[in-house]
Design a protein around this motif. Sequence first.
Motif, PDB file in Angstrom:
ATOM      1  N   GLU A  23     -25.053 -29.287   1.378  1.00 50.89           N
ATOM      2  CA  GLU A  23     -24.284 -30.610   0.629  1.00 50.89           C
ATOM      3  C   GLU A  23     -23.081 -30.729   0.783  1.00 50.89           C
ATOM      4  OE1 GLU A  23     -25.124 -30.131  -3.876  1.00 50.89           O
ATOM      5  OE2 GLU A  23     -27.272 -30.175  -3.556  1.00 50.89           O
ATOM      6  N   LYS A  71     -18.101 -37.573  -3.621  1.00 47.34           N
ATOM      7  CA  LYS A  71     -17.866 -36.670  -2.872  1.00 47.34           C
ATOM      8  C   LYS A  71     -17.097 -35.507  -3.505  1.00 47.34           C
ATOM      9  CE  LYS A  71     -17.949 -38.626   1.703  1.00 47.34           C
ATOM     10  NZ  LYS A  71     -16.996 -38.886   2.925  1.00 47.34           N
ATOM     11  N   THR A 110     -19.387 -33.461  -5.800  1.00 51.36           N
ATOM     12  CA  THR A 110     -20.100 -32.342  -5.111  1.00 51.36           C
ATOM     13  C   THR A 110     -19.198 -31.275  -4.790  1.00 51.36           C
ATOM     14  OG1 THR A 110     -21.497 -34.001  -4.070  1.00 51.36           O
ATOM     15  CG2 THR A 110     -21.344 -32.215  -2.942  1.00 51.36           C
ATOM     16  N   LYS A 124     -18.833 -29.261  -7.835  1.00 47.30           N
ATOM     17  CA  LYS A 124     -20.106 -28.694  -8.317  1.00 47.30           C
ATOM     18  C   LYS A 124     -19.942 -27.117  -7.789  1.00 47.30           C
ATOM     19  CE  LYS A 124     -24.873 -28.831  -7.323  1.00 47.30           C
ATOM     20  NZ  LYS A 124     -26.064 -29.297  -6.804  1.00 47.30           N
ATOM     21  N   TRP A 125     -19.842 -27.203  -6.505  1.00 50.47           N
ATOM     22  CA  TRP A 125     -19.736 -25.841  -5.844  1.00 50.47           C
ATOM     23  C   TRP A 125     -18.432 -24.798  -5.803  1.00 50.47           C
ATOM     24  CZ3 TRP A 125     -24.292 -24.148  -5.409  1.00 50.47           C
ATOM     25  CH2 TRP A 125     -25.497 -25.062  -5.269  1.00 50.47           C
TER      26      TRP A 125
END
Length: 370
Positions: free
Chosen positions: A214, A231, A234, A237-238
């Motif tokens: 991802e 973007k 994402t 999220k991590w």
Amino acid sequence: MFRFLTAFPLLAVAASATAQTSTAPADDIYAPGRAVVADINRIVTPNGVQETFEAVLGGARQVVNVRGADRANPILLFVHGGPGAVEMPIAWSFQRPWEDFFTVVQWDQRGAGRSFPLNDPKTIAPTLKPERYRDDTIELIELLLRRYGQRKIFLMGHSWGSIVGLSVAAKRPDLLHAYIGMGQVIDFRENERVGYEWTLRRARETGNAEAVRELEAIRPYPGSGAFDIAKMTTERKWSVHYGALAAGRDNADFYFRAPRLSPEYTPADRKAWDDGSAFTITTMFPQLADVSFAKLDRLNVPVLMLLGRQDYTTPSTITADWMGRLRAPKKSIVWLEHSAHLPMIEEPGHVLAALLEQARPLAAKAGAHR
């Protein structure tokens, strides 16, 4: 998706519905807890202050909360992150000890939290620019000084609020005892680049194929031009998963569930937080790409940075490098070794000690009153 964004371009994650919002019946579960928190935190000292009022700043109605055990104490204005990620409903979890030494002001900025439903979004959308937030802050500071009879305040900017706060420190240092940065942003695009590279490196080191896939898919990140919200989501999220937001934690639930027990926020206010978050992030985030203080090398006010050693939401190394170049009457960095982006909750004792040892004496030297 935006319904549950936390509204931190610097800290945006897709929060679950249970993290911030609940139905009315479920929320009744928390009403007794809110009552307990309210009673514990009630200011009962003879010269204390505990009030919430509405102020018109830059033509927009905005909600201000003020708490302190002694109104003779110096004022500390907390400028929350986001834009749109209000701190008022979370402050109960860390702020009460501050209130013995400062009169602490929480403020829901235009388009955010309790201030969101007070104004027509179509009317204020064109005003959502960093310069307007800076000038709102200046207006609020001048109002607070008149209202509480003081000459200067301490200004603390957190995350997005550090962009606002540092802008105020540059424009109106005469209003401040000191500027205090936490989760400080110096160069937004560089901030995103460093945070992304760290997150991708951690994903590779841990063999997380899903995260690697991802994250590599959004390259180049942040890239050139306007920021891309999808973007960014994402990446957050991590990065949150790997502790860039809160050290040693893989989620932000502890933080975003705190408003459930806030005496200052009703369920309707929490919904306004969600709606204001979506509004401000979609309106503002793309235009923030080129915000940078890299060329600002002098401030005419003391500067204190409270930096989480493990902060990769706003990488603290960027701020530390900038502080090395900065010229100011006084400057210092306090490193919070076990914190990432939320040191006021991650290391509340160390943050309070830093405020007492590094900041409050500056008010004593200058004299807090008119």
